[in-house]
Write a protein that holds these residues in place. Structure first.
Motif, PDB file in Angstrom:
ATOM      1  N   ARG A 257       0.805  -1.194  -0.079  1.00 40.75           N
ATOM      2  CA  ARG A 257       0.129  -0.043  -0.009  1.00 40.75           C
ATOM      3  C   ARG A 257       0.839   1.244  -0.212  1.00 40.75           C
ATOM      4  O   ARG A 257       0.522   2.097  -0.755  1.00 40.75           O
ATOM      5  CB  ARG A 257      -0.974  -0.045   1.131  1.00 40.75           C
ATOM      6  CG  ARG A 257      -1.812   1.249   1.445  1.00 40.75           C
ATOM      7  CD  ARG A 257      -2.486   1.410   2.611  1.00 40.75           C
ATOM      8  NE  ARG A 257      -3.310   2.500   2.876  1.00 40.75           N
ATOM      9  CZ  ARG A 257      -4.518   2.684   2.265  1.00 40.75           C
ATOM     10  NH1 ARG A 257      -4.995   1.767   1.909  1.00 40.75           N
ATOM     11  NH2 ARG A 257      -4.750   4.038   2.483  1.00 40.75           N
ATOM     12  N   GLN A 258       1.933   1.240   1.071  1.00 37.67           N
ATOM     13  CA  GLN A 258       2.900   2.562   0.991  1.00 37.67           C
ATOM     14  C   GLN A 258       3.454   2.516  -0.349  1.00 37.67           C
ATOM     15  O   GLN A 258       3.715   3.731  -0.735  1.00 37.67           O
ATOM     16  CB  GLN A 258       3.861   2.371   2.020  1.00 37.67           C
ATOM     17  CG  GLN A 258       3.109   2.278   3.509  1.00 37.67           C
ATOM     18  CD  GLN A 258       4.027   2.038   4.611  1.00 37.67           C
ATOM     19  OE1 GLN A 258       5.003   1.524   4.509  1.00 37.67           O
ATOM     20  NE2 GLN A 258       3.724   2.668   5.790  1.00 37.67           N
ATOM     21  N   CYS A 259       3.928   1.447  -0.814  1.00 36.69           N
ATOM     22  CA  CYS A 259       4.626   1.595  -2.183  1.00 36.69           C
ATOM     23  C   CYS A 259       3.905   2.275  -3.388  1.00 36.69           C
ATOM     24  O   CYS A 259       4.262   3.088  -3.878  1.00 36.69           O
ATOM     25  CB  CYS A 259       5.116   0.286  -2.679  1.00 36.69           C
ATOM     26  SG  CYS A 259       6.311   0.322  -3.938  1.00 36.69           S
ATOM     27  N   ALA A 260       2.562   1.782  -3.474  1.00 36.46           N
ATOM     28  CA  ALA A 260       1.728   2.399  -4.311  1.00 36.46           C
ATOM     29  C   ALA A 260       1.512   4.003  -4.109  1.00 36.46           C
ATOM     30  O   ALA A 260       1.578   4.791  -4.997  1.00 36.46           O
ATOM     31  CB  ALA A 260       0.364   1.651  -4.383  1.00 36.46           C
ATOM     32  N   LYS A 261       1.224   4.446  -2.723  1.00 37.03           N
ATOM     33  CA  LYS A 261       1.009   5.498  -2.592  1.00 37.03           C
ATOM     34  C   LYS A 261       2.215   6.533  -2.805  1.00 37.03           C
ATOM     35  O   LYS A 261       2.167   7.483  -3.211  1.00 37.03           O
ATOM     36  CB  LYS A 261       0.815   5.784  -0.930  1.00 37.03           C
ATOM     37  CG  LYS A 261       0.368   7.210  -0.584  1.00 37.03           C
ATOM     38  CD  LYS A 261      -0.559   7.189   0.438  1.00 37.03           C
ATOM     39  CE  LYS A 261      -1.073   8.486   1.147  1.00 37.03           C
ATOM     40  NZ  LYS A 261      -0.257   9.550   1.253  1.00 37.03           N
ATOM     41  N   GLN A 262       3.594   6.043  -2.422  1.00 37.48           N
ATOM     42  CA  GLN A 262       4.776   6.670  -2.909  1.00 37.48           C
ATOM     43  C   GLN A 262       5.021   6.952  -4.362  1.00 37.48           C
ATOM     44  O   GLN A 262       5.383   8.169  -4.518  1.00 37.48           O
ATOM     45  CB  GLN A 262       5.963   6.063  -2.210  1.00 37.48           C
ATOM     46  CG  GLN A 262       6.141   5.971  -0.737  1.00 37.48           C
ATOM     47  CD  GLN A 262       7.308   5.418  -0.159  1.00 37.48           C
ATOM     48  OE1 GLN A 262       7.564   4.244  -0.275  1.00 37.48           O
ATOM     49  NE2 GLN A 262       8.259   6.153   0.174  1.00 37.48           N
ATOM     50  N   ILE A 263       4.386   5.920  -5.170  1.00 37.70           N
ATOM     51  CA  ILE A 263       4.813   6.001  -6.508  1.00 37.70           C
ATOM     52  C   ILE A 263       3.828   7.076  -6.757  1.00 37.70           C
ATOM     53  O   ILE A 263       4.153   8.006  -7.773  1.00 37.70           O
ATOM     54  CB  ILE A 263       4.558   4.844  -7.184  1.00 37.70           C
ATOM     55  CG1 ILE A 263       5.779   3.900  -6.968  1.00 37.70           C
ATOM     56  CG2 ILE A 263       4.490   5.026  -8.764  1.00 37.70           C
ATOM     57  CD1 ILE A 263       5.349   2.479  -7.392  1.00 37.70           C
ATOM     58  N   ALA A 264       2.657   7.244  -6.704  1.00 36.48           N
ATOM     59  CA  ALA A 264       1.789   8.316  -6.984  1.00 36.48           C
ATOM     60  C   ALA A 264       1.939   9.531  -6.620  1.00 36.48           C
ATOM     61  O   ALA A 264       1.753  10.501  -7.328  1.00 36.48           O
ATOM     62  CB  ALA A 264       0.205   7.885  -6.299  1.00 36.48           C
ATOM     63  N   GLY A 265       2.503   9.687  -5.353  1.00 33.53           N
ATOM     64  CA  GLY A 265       3.013  10.941  -4.900  1.00 33.53           C
ATOM     65  C   GLY A 265       4.315  11.249  -5.574  1.00 33.53           C
ATOM     66  O   GLY A 265       4.205  12.738  -5.983  1.00 33.53           O
ATOM     67  N   TRP A 266       5.136  10.702  -6.034  1.00 30.93           N
ATOM     68  CA  TRP A 266       6.486  10.896  -6.804  1.00 30.93           C
ATOM     69  C   TRP A 266       5.987  11.622  -8.183  1.00 30.93           C
ATOM     70  O   TRP A 266       6.591  12.347  -8.661  1.00 30.93           O
ATOM     71  CB  TRP A 266       7.365   9.621  -6.944  1.00 30.93           C
ATOM     72  CG  TRP A 266       8.331   9.756  -7.978  1.00 30.93           C
ATOM     73  CD1 TRP A 266       9.504  10.327  -7.722  1.00 30.93           C
ATOM     74  CD2 TRP A 266       8.638   8.970  -8.975  1.00 30.93           C
ATOM     75  NE1 TRP A 266      10.538  10.426  -8.668  1.00 30.93           N
ATOM     76  CE2 TRP A 266       9.791   9.356  -9.681  1.00 30.93           C
ATOM     77  CE3 TRP A 266       7.827   8.200  -9.920  1.00 30.93           C
ATOM     78  CZ2 TRP A 266      10.299   9.032 -10.683  1.00 30.93           C
ATOM     79  CZ3 TRP A 266       8.118   7.851 -11.245  1.00 30.93           C
ATOM     80  CH2 TRP A 266       9.632   8.354 -11.736  1.00 30.93           C
ATOM     81  N   LEU A 267       4.970  10.983  -8.675  1.00 29.62           N
ATOM     82  CA  LEU A 267       4.442  11.223 -10.264  1.00 29.62           C
ATOM     83  C   LEU A 267       3.669  12.583 -10.022  1.00 29.62           C
ATOM     84  O   LEU A 267       3.287  13.261 -10.985  1.00 29.62           O
ATOM     85  CB  LEU A 267       3.515  10.189 -10.781  1.00 29.62           C
ATOM     86  CG  LEU A 267       4.102   9.151 -11.669  1.00 29.62           C
ATOM     87  CD1 LEU A 267       3.203   8.359 -12.389  1.00 29.62           C
ATOM     88  CD2 LEU A 267       5.081   9.986 -12.731  1.00 29.62           C
ATOM     89  N   GLY A 268       3.327  13.112  -8.701  1.00 32.97           N
ATOM     90  CA  GLY A 268       2.330  14.434  -8.502  1.00 32.97           C
ATOM     91  C   GLY A 268       0.981  14.278  -8.628  1.00 32.97           C
ATOM     92  O   GLY A 268       0.294  14.995  -8.897  1.00 32.97           O
ATOM     93  N   LEU A 269       0.468  12.938  -8.502  1.00 32.72           N
ATOM     94  CA  LEU A 269      -1.102  12.842  -8.670  1.00 32.72           C
ATOM     95  C   LEU A 269      -1.484  13.421  -7.514  1.00 32.72           C
ATOM     96  O   LEU A 269      -1.135  13.418  -6.369  1.00 32.72           O
ATOM     97  CB  LEU A 269      -1.314  11.223  -8.579  1.00 32.72           C
ATOM     98  CG  LEU A 269      -1.454  10.364  -9.800  1.00 32.72           C
ATOM     99  CD1 LEU A 269      -0.432  10.538 -10.699  1.00 32.72           C
ATOM    100  CD2 LEU A 269      -1.949   9.110  -9.720  1.00 32.72           C
ATOM    101  N   PRO A 270      -2.891  14.023  -7.474  1.00 32.24           N
ATOM    102  CA  PRO A 270      -3.624  14.578  -6.567  1.00 32.24           C
ATOM    103  C   PRO A 270      -3.694  13.541  -5.068  1.00 32.24           C
ATOM    104  O   PRO A 270      -3.711  12.487  -5.400  1.00 32.24           O
ATOM    105  CB  PRO A 270      -4.990  14.841  -6.876  1.00 32.24           C
ATOM    106  CG  PRO A 270      -4.796  14.874  -8.269  1.00 32.24           C
ATOM    107  CD  PRO A 270      -3.691  14.051  -8.695  1.00 32.24           C
ATOM    108  N   THR A 271      -3.811  14.352  -3.861  1.00 31.71           N
ATOM    109  CA  THR A 271      -4.028  13.342  -2.805  1.00 31.71           C
ATOM    110  C   THR A 271      -5.057  12.203  -2.858  1.00 31.71           C
ATOM    111  O   THR A 271      -4.828  11.225  -2.680  1.00 31.71           O
ATOM    112  CB  THR A 271      -4.092  14.228  -1.630  1.00 31.71           C
ATOM    113  OG1 THR A 271      -3.269  15.244  -1.752  1.00 31.71           O
ATOM    114  CG2 THR A 271      -4.148  13.430  -0.383  1.00 31.71           C
ATOM    115  N   LEU A 272      -6.291  12.533  -3.541  1.00 34.87           N
ATOM    116  CA  LEU A 272      -7.433  11.726  -3.430  1.00 34.87           C
ATOM    117  C   LEU A 272      -7.034  10.464  -4.472  1.00 34.87           C
ATOM    118  O   LEU A 272      -7.288   9.411  -4.171  1.00 34.87           O
ATOM    119  CB  LEU A 272      -8.511  12.350  -3.746  1.00 34.87           C
ATOM    120  CG  LEU A 272      -9.325  13.111  -2.674  1.00 34.87           C
ATOM    121  CD1 LEU A 272     -10.568  13.803  -2.968  1.00 34.87           C
ATOM    122  CD2 LEU A 272      -9.629  12.062  -1.578  1.00 34.87           C
TER     123      LEU A 272
END
Length: 588
Positions: free
Chosen positions: A22-37
């Motif tokens: 779960r944390q890995c998916a969230k980190q990758i999404a944050g690294w790409l700059g996806l919105p928080t939701l």
């Protein structure tokens, strides 16, 4: 997935691996700059799928990728979830939401699918493979190798996940999601309120449009009544002018000098034009109001064509530079329509053809396109009509200016009247024209007028409508009741004006048959006492011989005038009922 760059892979063997995933998916999404939701949605979907692997397959693998689109940009975060478990039974029922499991199995799978844009799944006895992902909108520049390697090191150094910290993070994410949902709910409520307000406005607009439509209908009826009344009043002074002009021209009371003859000739010609316009206005008003009656009779088409030939020959004397021809149908045909109205149509079209053809030819042809129709065509080689003016020629009083033609007489009523008469004969007028080359007017009408009337009358229904018959004659009331009963109206009878008053006000009938010669009051006086909305529902039904003036005056105040004892009385009653019932249902 066609062009993927792997970012990292994780083994799912314990509860902590689910949290890591779960944390890995969230980190990758944050690294790409996806919105928080969007980060939370991706992490939640991955967490659900990883938990399914751990709980139902025992172990498995997660591979995370970056998807590159054909333009070389980062278009999405993709992953593969692979296990060697027993497969997923009832997969289709799970995905369409119809599967009910006592253990809750399938809920996470369905929820994950709803959170993601991309989704494919393969499952069987040897295991399950899910390929899924979340799109990036809009696509971002694809990271270079140095940035991707930096992400990999960050993910690898994350270490063992603490379930309690992960639980706190999920709680914070849940609060954030709840707050976002609350905000969306407020936006939805505001939108609903705006839609409700708009809806009320639309309802009010429809009400206003309906009111305007009724006002326009009333204005149109008023115009028709005005034309009918005023043009009828014009007839008397015009007749006087015409007749006195003829007396002067004939020298009945003494000879006129040449200049006076010329002046009186102008007066006589102007009076003739005015009389023609008055007659056309009367016909147009009656046709618009639906009160114009057409009387069908059987006659050979060849005799009608001969009538057209004689008219054309007489008209051609005024146009010595034109040639003309009337070409009949090769085989005999019998028409059953209103001969006078059909001739009126053709007279207008042929006259126009001569008027707008300075030189050349006018040709009248007759065709039979089918067993049920006849086509009469008037062709000329005249000035033609431009594309812009084709739509105007059937407007009342429209006069189209033609180059080189400044002395054409006319009032702009001939073609509008011809078109309305064609409709009354169950037909239409079509026109084709090329400026400078000429025009072609085609009249298509039903060969048997009442054949189509009979089809319409078979579908006539008065069910749900109330009919009031006001007549002191028992036999006449019986005849009407017997005629109407098959069409299932509610029939009410009154033998006098006094007997009808309470019924008029209490019931407000939809259709009223009103005799003129009632025992207590003249029918026209009773009509006058009704409110104007009721006038449009009244059919005068009388055996009294009516002068033309009285008939026109009555017709202008009601829906129609029926004459008892006429040969076509029954058909006239049913045609009026068809028209009245149709307009009444349209209004409601």
């Amino acid at each position: 997935m066609t062009d993927l760059r792997r970012l990292t892979s994780l083994l799912i063997q314990a509860e902590t691996d689910v949290v890591m995933c779960r944390q890995c998916a969230k980190q990758i999404a944050g690294w790409l700059g996806l919105p928080t939701l969007d980060q939370i949605r991706l992490a939640t979907a991955v967490s659900e799928l990883a938990r399914n692997i751990y709980q139902y397959a025992g172990s498995g693998t997660f591979h995370f990728y970056l998807d590159r689109d054909p333009l070389g940009k980062a278009a999405g975060i993709m992953f593969e979830a692979i296990d060697q478990g027993p497969g997923i039974a009832e997969l289709q029922d799970i995905l369409n939401g119809s599967y009910i499991s006592p253990t809750g199995m399938g809920v996470g799978l369905l929820g994950a699918r709803r959170l993601l844009e991309h989704w494919t799944i393969e499952t069987g006895p040897t295991g399950t493979r899910i390929r899924a992902g979340k799109a990036v909108h809009p696509p971002l520049p694809f990271p270079d190798d140095r940035k991707i390697e930096g992400l990999r090191r960050t993910l690898a150094s994350a270490g063992l996940a603490d379930p309690f910290i992960a639980l706190q993070e999920q709680g914070s994410e849940l609060l954030l999601t709840a707050s976002e949902l609350e905000s969306k709910q407020r936006e939805l409520e505001a939108t609903n309120l705006e839609l409700e307000t708009t809806n009320k406005g639309v309802v009010a607009l429809y009400s206003e449009l309906e009111k305007t439509a009724h006002e326009l209908t009333a204005a149109s009826e008023s115009k028709s009544r005005f034309f009918s009344n005023m043009t009828h009043e014009f007839r008397t002074p015009i007749n006087i002018i015409e007749n006195i002009s003829k007396l002067l021209l004939n020298g009945t009371d003494g000879h006129l000098n040449p200049e006076q003859l010329k002046q009186v000739g102008f007066i006589s010609a102007a009076a003739g034009e005015l009389a023609e316009m008055v007659n056309e206005l009367l016909d147009l008003a009656e046709a618009e109001s639906g009160r114009m009656e057409v009387v069908a009779s059987a006659f050979p088409l060849e005799t009608f064509v001969e009538q057209l030939r004689q008219f054309t020959a007489a008209l051609a004397l005024r146009y010595p530079r034109l040639t003309w021809e009337v070409i009949p149908l090769e085989h005999p045909v019998v028409l059953e329509t209103d001969r006078n109205r059909l001739f009126q149509i053709m007279r207008n079209l042929i006259s126009n053809a001569f008027k707008y053809t300075p030189e050349g030819s006018v040709t009248v042809r007759v065709f039979q396109p089918s067993e049920k129709t006849i086509e009469l065509v008037v062709e000329d080689t005249g000035v033609g009509i431009s594309e812009d003016n084709l739509g105007r020629i059937f407007e009342e009083f429209a006069r189209v200016r033609m180059p080189g033609l400044t002395q054409v007489q006319g009032n702009g009523l001939g073609l509008p009247l011809a078109q309305r008469l064609a409709v009354l004969l169950h037909g239409e007028i079509r026109v084709r024209s090329v400026p400078g080359q000429g025009s072609q007017f085609s009249v298509d009408i039903a060969r048997r007028l009442h054949e189509e009337d009979d089809d319409d009358l078979r579908s006539l229904s008065l069910e749900g409508l109330t009919v009031l018959i006001i007549d002191d004659n028992d036999g006449d009331r019986y005849l009407l009741r017997h005629l109407l009963e098959p069409y299932k109206p509610l029939i009410i009878e009154a033998a006098s004006a006094g007997d009808s008053i309470d019924k008029l006000h209490a019931v407000r009938p939809d259709i009223i048959f009103l005799d003129l010669e009632l025992p207590d009051i003249y029918g026209a006086d009773l009509l006058e006492s009704m409110d104007w909305a009721m006038h449009a529902r009244v059919l005068i039904n009388t055996a009294k011989p009516l002068e033309e003036a009285e008939r026109l005056a009555l017709a202008s105040q009601c829906a129609g005038v029926l004459l008892k004892g006429q040969p076509n009385y029954t058909d006239s009653v049913l045609r009026q009922l068809r028209q009245l019932s149709g307009s009444f249902r349209d209004a409601h």
